[in-house]
Design a protein around this motif. Structure first.
Motif, PDB file in Angstrom:
ATOM      1  N   GLU A  85       0.834  -1.202   0.000  1.00  0.00           N
ATOM      2  CA  GLU A  85       0.000   0.000   0.000  1.00  0.00           C
ATOM      3  C   GLU A  85       0.869   1.253   0.000  1.00  0.00           C
ATOM      4  OE1 GLU A  85      -2.628  -0.266   3.329  1.00  0.00           O
ATOM      5  OE2 GLU A  85      -3.804  -1.904   2.441  1.00  0.00           O
ATOM      6  N   GLY A  86       1.936   1.235   0.765  1.00  0.00           N
ATOM      7  CA  GLY A  86       2.862   2.373   0.801  1.00  0.00           C
ATOM      8  C   GLY A  86       3.489   2.614  -0.554  1.00  0.00           C
ATOM      9  N   TYR A  87       3.923   1.527  -1.214  1.00  0.00           N
ATOM     10  CA  TYR A  87       4.523   1.669  -2.539  1.00  0.00           C
ATOM     11  C   TYR A  87       3.499   2.203  -3.550  1.00  0.00           C
ATOM     12  CZ  TYR A  87       8.574  -0.957  -0.864  1.00  0.00           C
ATOM     13  OH  TYR A  87       9.682  -1.375  -0.182  1.00  0.00           O
ATOM     14  N   GLU A  88       2.260   1.752  -3.448  1.00  0.00           N
ATOM     15  CA  GLU A  88       1.220   2.249  -4.347  1.00  0.00           C
ATOM     16  C   GLU A  88       0.990   3.743  -4.125  1.00  0.00           C
ATOM     17  OE1 GLU A  88      -2.292  -0.104  -3.780  1.00  0.00           O
ATOM     18  OE2 GLU A  88      -1.358  -1.924  -4.564  1.00  0.00           O
ATOM     19  N   LEU A  89       0.954   4.155  -2.864  1.00  0.00           N
ATOM     20  CA  LEU A  89       0.760   5.566  -2.547  1.00  0.00           C
ATOM     21  C   LEU A  89       1.927   6.402  -3.075  1.00  0.00           C
ATOM     22  CD1 LEU A  89      -0.951   7.689  -1.089  1.00  0.00           C
ATOM     23  CD2 LEU A  89       0.346   7.184   0.980  1.00  0.00           C
ATOM     24  N   ILE A  90       3.129   5.911  -2.880  1.00  0.00           N
ATOM     25  CA  ILE A  90       4.318   6.616  -3.391  1.00  0.00           C
ATOM     26  C   ILE A  90       4.242   6.730  -4.907  1.00  0.00           C
ATOM     27  CG2 ILE A  90       6.809   6.385  -3.726  1.00  0.00           C
ATOM     28  CD1 ILE A  90       6.942   5.254  -0.858  1.00  0.00           C
ATOM     29  N   GLU A  91       3.848   5.658  -5.579  1.00  0.00           N
ATOM     30  CA  GLU A  91       3.756   5.675  -7.045  1.00  0.00           C
ATOM     31  C   GLU A  91       2.697   6.668  -7.510  1.00  0.00           C
ATOM     32  OE1 GLU A  91       4.791   4.955 -10.840  1.00  0.00           O
ATOM     33  OE2 GLU A  91       5.833   4.257  -9.048  1.00  0.00           O
ATOM     34  N   LYS A  92       1.557   6.735  -6.811  1.00  0.00           N
ATOM     35  CA  LYS A  92       0.517   7.704  -7.167  1.00  0.00           C
ATOM     36  C   LYS A  92       1.040   9.132  -7.030  1.00  0.00           C
ATOM     37  CE  LYS A  92      -3.593   5.004  -5.966  1.00  0.00           C
ATOM     38  NZ  LYS A  92      -4.713   4.872  -5.015  1.00  0.00           N
ATOM     39  N   GLU A  93       1.691   9.398  -5.902  1.00  0.00           N
ATOM     40  CA  GLU A  93       2.224  10.743  -5.677  1.00  0.00           C
ATOM     41  C   GLU A  93       3.293  11.094  -6.704  1.00  0.00           C
ATOM     42  OE1 GLU A  93       1.137  13.092  -3.540  1.00  0.00           O
ATOM     43  OE2 GLU A  93      -0.470  11.669  -3.075  1.00  0.00           O
ATOM     44  N   ARG A  94       4.119  10.134  -7.054  1.00  0.00           N
ATOM     45  CA  ARG A  94       5.159  10.375  -8.053  1.00  0.00           C
ATOM     46  C   ARG A  94       4.536  10.677  -9.406  1.00  0.00           C
ATOM     47  NH1 ARG A  94       7.838   8.351 -12.069  1.00  0.00           N
ATOM     48  NH2 ARG A  94       6.672   6.430 -12.146  1.00  0.00           N
ATOM     49  N   SER A  95       3.509   9.914  -9.780  1.00  0.00           N
ATOM     50  CA  SER A  95       2.869  10.155 -11.077  1.00  0.00           C
ATOM     51  C   SER A  95       2.174  11.520 -11.088  1.00  0.00           C
ATOM     52  CB  SER A  95       1.878   9.037 -11.406  1.00  0.00           C
ATOM     53  OG  SER A  95       0.828   9.009 -10.470  1.00  0.00           O
ATOM     54  N   LYS A  96       1.592  11.924  -9.948  1.00  0.00           N
ATOM     55  CA  LYS A  96       0.998  13.260  -9.867  1.00  0.00           C
ATOM     56  C   LYS A  96       2.069  14.333 -10.041  1.00  0.00           C
ATOM     57  CE  LYS A  96      -2.908  12.225  -6.804  1.00  0.00           C
ATOM     58  NZ  LYS A  96      -3.467  12.453  -5.446  1.00  0.00           N
ATOM     59  N   ALA A  97       3.192  14.149  -9.374  1.00  0.00           N
ATOM     60  CA  ALA A  97       4.281  15.123  -9.467  1.00  0.00           C
ATOM     61  C   ALA A  97       4.826  15.190 -10.892  1.00  0.00           C
ATOM     62  CB  ALA A  97       5.397  14.771  -8.485  1.00  0.00           C
ATOM     63  N   VAL A  98       4.950  14.044 -11.542  1.00  0.00           N
ATOM     64  CA  VAL A  98       5.450  14.016 -12.927  1.00  0.00           C
ATOM     65  C   VAL A  98       4.466  14.734 -13.847  1.00  0.00           C
ATOM     66  CG1 VAL A  98       5.886  12.468 -14.883  1.00  0.00           C
ATOM     67  CG2 VAL A  98       6.904  11.989 -12.667  1.00  0.00           C
ATOM     68  N   ALA A  99       3.161  14.490 -13.648  1.00  0.00           N
ATOM     69  CA  ALA A  99       2.156  15.157 -14.483  1.00  0.00           C
ATOM     70  C   ALA A  99       2.192  16.666 -14.263  1.00  0.00           C
ATOM     71  CB  ALA A  99       0.768  14.599 -14.167  1.00  0.00           C
ATOM     72  N   LYS A 100       2.334  17.081 -13.023  1.00  0.00           N
ATOM     73  CA  LYS A 100       2.398  18.511 -12.706  1.00  0.00           C
ATOM     74  C   LYS A 100       3.636  19.139 -13.345  1.00  0.00           C
ATOM     75  CE  LYS A 100       1.971  21.528  -8.664  1.00  0.00           C
ATOM     76  NZ  LYS A 100       1.902  21.551  -7.201  1.00  0.00           N
ATOM     77  N   ARG A 101       4.756  18.438 -13.254  1.00  0.00           N
ATOM     78  CA  ARG A 101       5.999  18.942 -13.855  1.00  0.00           C
ATOM     79  C   ARG A 101       5.868  19.035 -15.365  1.00  0.00           C
ATOM     80  NH1 ARG A 101      11.127  15.339 -13.848  1.00  0.00           N
ATOM     81  NH2 ARG A 101      10.324  14.928 -15.914  1.00  0.00           N
ATOM     82  N   GLU A 102       5.265  18.028 -15.981  1.00  0.00           N
ATOM     83  CA  GLU A 102       5.068  18.043 -17.430  1.00  0.00           C
ATOM     84  C   GLU A 102       4.174  19.211 -17.842  1.00  0.00           C
ATOM     85  OE1 GLU A 102       6.456  16.270 -19.885  1.00  0.00           O
ATOM     86  OE2 GLU A 102       7.728  15.315 -18.373  1.00  0.00           O
ATOM     87  N   LYS A 103       3.146  19.479 -17.033  1.00  0.00           N
ATOM     88  CA  LYS A 103       2.242  20.589 -17.327  1.00  0.00           C
ATOM     89  C   LYS A 103       3.008  21.910 -17.267  1.00  0.00           C
ATOM     90  CE  LYS A 103      -2.289  22.341 -15.942  1.00  0.00           C
ATOM     91  NZ  LYS A 103      -3.378  22.201 -14.964  1.00  0.00           N
ATOM     92  N   LYS A 104       3.816  22.072 -16.216  1.00  0.00           N
ATOM     93  CA  LYS A 104       4.614  23.292 -16.097  1.00  0.00           C
ATOM     94  C   LYS A 104       5.611  23.409 -17.244  1.00  0.00           C
ATOM     95  CE  LYS A 104       4.458  24.063 -11.109  1.00  0.00           C
ATOM     96  NZ  LYS A 104       5.244  24.156  -9.865  1.00  0.00           N
ATOM     97  N   MET A 105       6.230  22.287 -17.600  1.00  0.00           N
ATOM     98  CA  MET A 105       7.209  22.301 -18.695  1.00  0.00           C
ATOM     99  C   MET A 105       6.548  22.689 -20.014  1.00  0.00           C
ATOM    100  SD  MET A 105      10.326  21.563 -17.713  1.00  0.00           S
ATOM    101  CE  MET A 105      11.135  20.884 -19.132  1.00  0.00           C
ATOM    102  N   SER A 106       5.370  22.177 -20.269  1.00  0.00           N
ATOM    103  CA  SER A 106       4.694  22.536 -21.524  1.00  0.00           C
ATOM    104  C   SER A 106       4.296  24.006 -21.516  1.00  0.00           C
ATOM    105  CB  SER A 106       3.475  21.636 -21.742  1.00  0.00           C
ATOM    106  OG  SER A 106       2.504  21.859 -20.735  1.00  0.00           O
ATOM    107  N   ALA A 107       3.883  24.524 -20.341  1.00  0.00           N
ATOM    108  CA  ALA A 107       3.545  25.947 -20.249  1.00  0.00           C
ATOM    109  C   ALA A 107       4.776  26.804 -20.507  1.00  0.00           C
ATOM    110  CB  ALA A 107       2.944  26.264 -18.889  1.00  0.00           C
ATOM    111  N   VAL A 108       5.904  26.425 -19.925  1.00  0.00           N
ATOM    112  CA  VAL A 108       7.148  27.175 -20.124  1.00  0.00           C
ATOM    113  C   VAL A 108       7.585  27.087 -21.583  1.00  0.00           C
ATOM    114  CG1 VAL A 108       9.606  27.211 -19.537  1.00  0.00           C
ATOM    115  CG2 VAL A 108       7.900  27.030 -17.732  1.00  0.00           C
ATOM    116  N   LYS A 109       7.478  25.895 -22.184  1.00  0.00           N
ATOM    117  CA  LYS A 109       7.855  25.742 -23.596  1.00  0.00           C
ATOM    118  C   LYS A 109       6.981  26.618 -24.486  1.00  0.00           C
ATOM    119  CE  LYS A 109       9.762  21.080 -23.463  1.00  0.00           C
ATOM    120  NZ  LYS A 109       9.580  19.682 -23.877  1.00  0.00           N
TER     121      LYS A 109
END
Length: 153
Positions: A85-109
């Protein structure tokens, strides 16, 4: 001493069985029977009762060990589940962070592309202005050169 004196006379040891041998055998059997009745049976009963009591303790200890093993297995299963369960939670948070970073990167681009296009457009305007200015300067110089040539001729 008597034995040494008897042996010294040359009589030696007599190994021929006689009537006293039966008496000795009977005395040994009676002694075994008396010892069994008075000594060995009570000791054997005590030993058997101790073995039975210890056997009960051993089974109680075995039950406790089985309980410990089952609790340990339950604990390990719960820990494995909690880790997953901990690993699943970490993976969810990581995927959220990656999506947020990608969104910011596309906005900056996109912002960089817009600024780059604006700068390129501004550069094109400056180039066109410089070309027109150079063309007018070139015409003025050509007129001046041609007037200088006509004056000298």
């Amino acid at each position: 001493m008597v034995f040494l004196a008897f042996a010294a006379e040359g009589g030696g040891i007599q190994l021929v069985p006689d009537g006293t041998m039966l008496l000795h055998i009977v005395m040994i059997l009676v002694m075994i029977w008396i010892l069994n009745r008075t000594f060995f049976r009570p000791i054997n009963k005590i030993i058997e009762s101790r073995v039975k009591n210890q056997g009960g303790r051993y089974t109680e200890a075995e039950e406790i060990l089985q309980k410990v093993d089952s609790k340990s297995a339950e604990f390990e299963a719960a820990m494995l589940e909690a880790r997953s369960e901990g690993y699943e939670l970490i993976e969810k948070e990581r995927s959220k962070a990656v999506a947020k970073r990608e969104k910011k990167m596309s906005a900056v681009k996109e912002e960089v592309a817009q600024k780059s296009a604006a700068e390129f457009e501004d550069l094109e305007k400056q180039t066109a202005a410089a070309k027109s200015e150079i063309a007018t300067e070139a015409e003025k110089m050509a007129e001046q050169i041609s007037s200088n040539i006509l004056k000298a001729a």
